[in-house]
Scaffold this motif. Structure first.
Motif, PDB file in Angstrom:
ATOM      1  N   ASP A 172       0.825  -1.210   0.000  1.00  0.00           N
ATOM      2  CA  ASP A 172       0.000   0.000   0.000  1.00  0.00           C
ATOM      3  C   ASP A 172       0.861   1.264   0.000  1.00  0.00           C
ATOM      4  O   ASP A 172       0.540   2.247  -0.686  1.00  0.00           O
ATOM      5  CB  ASP A 172      -0.927  -0.007   1.224  1.00  0.00           C
ATOM      6  CG  ASP A 172      -1.931  -1.151   1.190  1.00  0.00           C
ATOM      7  OD1 ASP A 172      -2.168  -1.681   0.090  1.00  0.00           O
ATOM      8  OD2 ASP A 172      -2.439  -1.524   2.263  1.00  0.00           O
ATOM      9  N   ASP A 173       1.953   1.250   0.767  1.00  0.00           N
ATOM     10  CA  ASP A 173       2.813   2.430   0.815  1.00  0.00           C
ATOM     11  C   ASP A 173       3.488   2.677  -0.530  1.00  0.00           C
ATOM     12  O   ASP A 173       3.643   3.820  -0.958  1.00  0.00           O
ATOM     13  CB  ASP A 173       3.872   2.269   1.906  1.00  0.00           C
ATOM     14  CG  ASP A 173       3.314   2.516   3.302  1.00  0.00           C
ATOM     15  OD1 ASP A 173       2.183   3.018   3.391  1.00  0.00           O
ATOM     16  OD2 ASP A 173       4.007   2.217   4.287  1.00  0.00           O
ATOM     17  N   ALA A 174       3.899   1.597  -1.209  1.00  0.00           N
ATOM     18  CA  ALA A 174       4.540   1.762  -2.518  1.00  0.00           C
ATOM     19  C   ALA A 174       3.577   2.378  -3.518  1.00  0.00           C
ATOM     20  O   ALA A 174       3.951   3.281  -4.292  1.00  0.00           O
ATOM     21  CB  ALA A 174       5.042   0.410  -3.026  1.00  0.00           C
ATOM     22  N   ALA A 175       2.316   1.923  -3.497  1.00  0.00           N
ATOM     23  CA  ALA A 175       1.313   2.490  -4.409  1.00  0.00           C
ATOM     24  C   ALA A 175       1.067   3.958  -4.090  1.00  0.00           C
ATOM     25  O   ALA A 175       0.941   4.797  -5.000  1.00  0.00           O
ATOM     26  CB  ALA A 175       0.010   1.693  -4.298  1.00  0.00           C
ATOM     27  N   PRO A 192       7.059  -2.559  -4.083  1.00  0.00           N
ATOM     28  CA  PRO A 192       7.447  -3.309  -2.884  1.00  0.00           C
ATOM     29  C   PRO A 192       8.452  -4.375  -3.304  1.00  0.00           C
ATOM     30  O   PRO A 192       8.448  -4.847  -4.452  1.00  0.00           O
ATOM     31  CB  PRO A 192       6.129  -3.931  -2.429  1.00  0.00           C
ATOM     32  CG  PRO A 192       5.304  -4.022  -3.672  1.00  0.00           C
ATOM     33  CD  PRO A 192       5.689  -2.846  -4.514  1.00  0.00           C
ATOM     34  N   THR A 193       9.341  -4.740  -2.414  1.00  0.00           N
ATOM     35  CA  THR A 193      10.315  -5.789  -2.710  1.00  0.00           C
ATOM     36  C   THR A 193      10.378  -6.753  -1.536  1.00  0.00           C
ATOM     37  O   THR A 193      10.154  -6.377  -0.383  1.00  0.00           O
ATOM     38  CB  THR A 193      11.724  -5.213  -2.971  1.00  0.00           C
ATOM     39  OG1 THR A 193      12.187  -4.516  -1.804  1.00  0.00           O
ATOM     40  CG2 THR A 193      11.724  -4.265  -4.163  1.00  0.00           C
ATOM     41  N   ASN A 194      10.698  -7.977  -1.846  1.00  0.00           N
ATOM     42  CA  ASN A 194      10.863  -8.997  -0.825  1.00  0.00           C
ATOM     43  C   ASN A 194      12.025  -9.878  -1.258  1.00  0.00           C
ATOM     44  O   ASN A 194      12.116 -10.259  -2.426  1.00  0.00           O
ATOM     45  CB  ASN A 194       9.591  -9.829  -0.670  1.00  0.00           C
ATOM     46  CG  ASN A 194       9.482 -10.468   0.700  1.00  0.00           C
ATOM     47  OD1 ASN A 194      10.424 -10.409   1.490  1.00  0.00           O
ATOM     48  ND2 ASN A 194       8.338 -11.085   0.991  1.00  0.00           N
ATOM     49  N   GLY A 231      11.497 -10.692  -5.161  1.00  0.00           N
ATOM     50  CA  GLY A 231      10.217 -10.430  -5.803  1.00  0.00           C
ATOM     51  C   GLY A 231      10.010  -8.936  -5.939  1.00  0.00           C
ATOM     52  O   GLY A 231      10.228  -8.185  -4.988  1.00  0.00           O
ATOM     53  N   ALA A 232       9.605  -8.486  -7.138  1.00  0.00           N
ATOM     54  CA  ALA A 232       9.388  -7.057  -7.379  1.00  0.00           C
ATOM     55  C   ALA A 232       8.476  -6.882  -8.579  1.00  0.00           C
ATOM     56  O   ALA A 232       8.337  -7.789  -9.417  1.00  0.00           O
ATOM     57  CB  ALA A 232      10.722  -6.345  -7.626  1.00  0.00           C
ATOM     58  N   ALA A 239       6.653  -8.585   3.157  1.00  0.00           N
ATOM     59  CA  ALA A 239       7.595  -7.645   2.550  1.00  0.00           C
ATOM     60  C   ALA A 239       7.771  -6.435   3.462  1.00  0.00           C
ATOM     61  O   ALA A 239       6.787  -5.868   3.954  1.00  0.00           O
ATOM     62  CB  ALA A 239       7.076  -7.189   1.184  1.00  0.00           C
ATOM     63  N   GLN A 240       9.000  -6.037   3.705  1.00  0.00           N
ATOM     64  CA  GLN A 240       9.276  -4.903   4.585  1.00  0.00           C
ATOM     65  C   GLN A 240      10.185  -3.868   3.933  1.00  0.00           C
ATOM     66  O   GLN A 240      10.897  -3.145   4.614  1.00  0.00           O
ATOM     67  CB  GLN A 240       9.904  -5.394   5.889  1.00  0.00           C
ATOM     68  CG  GLN A 240       8.953  -6.258   6.723  1.00  0.00           C
ATOM     69  CD  GLN A 240       9.544  -6.618   8.068  1.00  0.00           C
ATOM     70  OE1 GLN A 240      10.750  -6.832   8.190  1.00  0.00           O
ATOM     71  NE2 GLN A 240       8.699  -6.680   9.091  1.00  0.00           N
ATOM     72  N   SER A 241      10.162  -3.798   2.610  1.00  0.00           N
ATOM     73  CA  SER A 241      10.997  -2.816   1.922  1.00  0.00           C
ATOM     74  C   SER A 241      10.319  -2.344   0.647  1.00  0.00           C
ATOM     75  O   SER A 241       9.485  -3.054   0.062  1.00  0.00           O
ATOM     76  CB  SER A 241      12.372  -3.402   1.598  1.00  0.00           C
ATOM     77  OG  SER A 241      12.246  -4.544   0.781  1.00  0.00           O
ATOM     78  N   ILE A 242      10.697  -1.137   0.237  1.00  0.00           N
ATOM     79  CA  ILE A 242      10.169  -0.518  -0.977  1.00  0.00           C
ATOM     80  C   ILE A 242      11.340   0.065  -1.754  1.00  0.00           C
ATOM     81  O   ILE A 242      12.221   0.714  -1.177  1.00  0.00           O
ATOM     82  CB  ILE A 242       9.161   0.606  -0.650  1.00  0.00           C
ATOM     83  CG1 ILE A 242       7.949   0.051   0.100  1.00  0.00           C
ATOM     84  CG2 ILE A 242       8.714   1.332  -1.919  1.00  0.00           C
ATOM     85  CD1 ILE A 242       7.021   1.144   0.619  1.00  0.00           C
ATOM     86  N   LEU A 243      11.351  -0.152  -3.044  1.00  0.00           N
ATOM     87  CA  LEU A 243      12.344   0.455  -3.933  1.00  0.00           C
ATOM     88  C   LEU A 243      11.633   1.497  -4.779  1.00  0.00           C
ATOM     89  O   LEU A 243      10.567   1.225  -5.346  1.00  0.00           O
ATOM     90  CB  LEU A 243      12.975  -0.606  -4.828  1.00  0.00           C
ATOM     91  CG  LEU A 243      13.990  -0.105  -5.855  1.00  0.00           C
ATOM     92  CD1 LEU A 243      15.268   0.364  -5.162  1.00  0.00           C
ATOM     93  CD2 LEU A 243      14.305  -1.196  -6.880  1.00  0.00           C
TER      94      LEU A 243
END
Length: 405
Positions: free
Chosen positions: A86-89, A103-105, A124-125, A222-226
């Motif tokens: 949601d944050d990435a969007a 989001p990345t995992n 995953g991205a 997933a706990q990261s965003i690129l």
């Protein structure tokens, strides 16, 4: 007397005592060789950092959700399952300076191919990952939105992972199994090489986001965003926009610390570049000291030469040579000695650089301008350190000189 005659006379005078001349030039040879070798190594390091920055890109940010800091201790907080998604969007939609976000995992896992198995990093991205990281497929293609939407069982492999799983074979069209699920390799990614931290960026397999979450990650949140910034927006502004949006979305009061961390690739690139510049400056300083010591040796030898040739100087003056002629003669000898030493030093420095390349797998850069620098350095040293002995010789009284024993 023209310049060529003066140079020929200087070479003749120097050749009369070959051992002393050779020992005098040794300091210049070592000094110039040090300068050339150090500059070559430093130039190689600089180009390596620039190549890494170019390969990795310096216009992207990484956001990690790490909880809140309380009194220097991180407060453990469960990350909501869809927070990264949601944050990435939201970042991609609401931050004006962001061109794309995903989001990345990532997780380490044993992967099996028809030819063997290998433990590598699985990532995953969403498809925009390749645009953000400026990463293209060398063979085949990268996965697209259709692959992601359909949860296609496809992936792209980095060169290191491809070599370990398929040897020298083309991996495109081959099948791998991760978490007991078969995936088709649709693309072999171009090489990104090693980072300055020593991490192999090519030791990775990348999957469409929805396929990865459903078939591999499972309950792993997933706990990261690129995210990538727009070309005309400073990355510092992008970072501030993202920070303000995430604080708002996470409902953090003003007195609360961020519950996320933003990794700025540009700052890391700048730090690496600054470290390289400092390293090069240190190398040049050390090498310059060697050249300075060589110059002092030249001056000492020239002073000894003036003393030994006092009667010769007196005789030259008696038959018509003036102080300017004597000054030019001795100054030319010093310059000729330093130039010959500089050329020999350039050859020795270039050879030492090739030894670094062969022995330590380093890539020093030898440029043609370095030969000019070597000669210019040597000429400058000869003029600077040879002037005083030459001036002293030109000031001798002819009669006193002729009587000198």
């Amino acid at each position: 007397m023209n310049l060529l005659s003066v140079i020929a006379e200087s070479i003749s005078s120097l050749s009369k005592n070959k051992v002393r001349t050779g020992l005098s030039m040794l300091g210049i040879v070592i000094g110039v060789a040090s300068v050339i070798a150090m500059v070559a190594v430093g130039e190689g390091a600089r180009q390596k950092v620039e190549a890494e920055i170019k390969a990795m890109g310096d216009d992207w940010l990484m956001v990690f959700f790490w909880g809140q800091q309380r009194g220097g201790v991180r407060k453990a907080m469960g990350t909501p399952p869809n927070q990264a998604i949601d944050d990435a969007a939201a970042i991609e939609t609401e931050c004006a300076g962001v061109r794309a976000a995903t989001p990345t995992n990532r997780m380490g896992m044993q992967v099996i191919s028809e030819f063997g198995n290998y433990n590598t990093q699985l990532l995953g991205a969403e498809p925009c990952f390749f645009d953000i990281r400026h990463w293209e497929a060398e063979v085949g293609r990268t996965f697209n939105e259709d692959d992601n939407g359909l949860r296609a069982k496809v992936c792209c492999v980095g060169k290191t992972a491809a070599k370990e799983l398929f040897g020298g074979l083309n991996p495109v069209g081959q099948t791998i199994r991760a978490n007991r699920v078969a995936f088709e390799v649709v693309g072999l990614l171009e090489s990104k090489g090693f980072s300055s931290e020593g991490r192999d960026n090519d030791d990775v397999i990348i999957f469409p986001w929805l396929s990865f979450q459903r078939l591999i990650a499972g309950d792993e949140i997933a706990q990261s965003i690129l995210l990538g910034g727009k070309a005309d927006v400073p990355l510092s502004d992008v970072k501030q926009q993202v920070r303000m949006l995430l604080r708002q979305r996470h409902r953090l009061p003003d007195e609360e610390d961020d519950d996320f961390r933003i990794f700025d690739r540009a700052l890391t690139a700048q730090a690496n570049a600054a470290s390289t510049r400092t390293f090069n400056l240190l190398l040049m300083t050390i090498a310059s000291i060697s050249l300075l010591v060589g110059g002092v040796g030249i001056m000492n030898i020239m002073l000894v030469s003036v003393t030994e040739r006092t009667r010769e100087i007196g005789l030259r003056m008696a038959i018509g040579a003036n102080g300017f002629h004597i000054l030019g003669q001795f100054l030319t000898e010093a310059v000729v000695m330093c130039v010959i030493g500089g050329l020999l030093g350039f050859g020795l420095g270039a050879g030492a650089s090739q030894y670094f390349k062969w022995q330590y797998d380093w890539n020093p850069i030898i440029s043609y301008w370095m030969a000019g620098v070597a000669i210019a350095f040597a000429t400058g040293v000869g003029l600077f350190f040879g002037f005083y002995p030459a001036w002293r010789a030109s000031r001798l009284d002819p009669i006193t000189a002729l009587r000198f024993e």
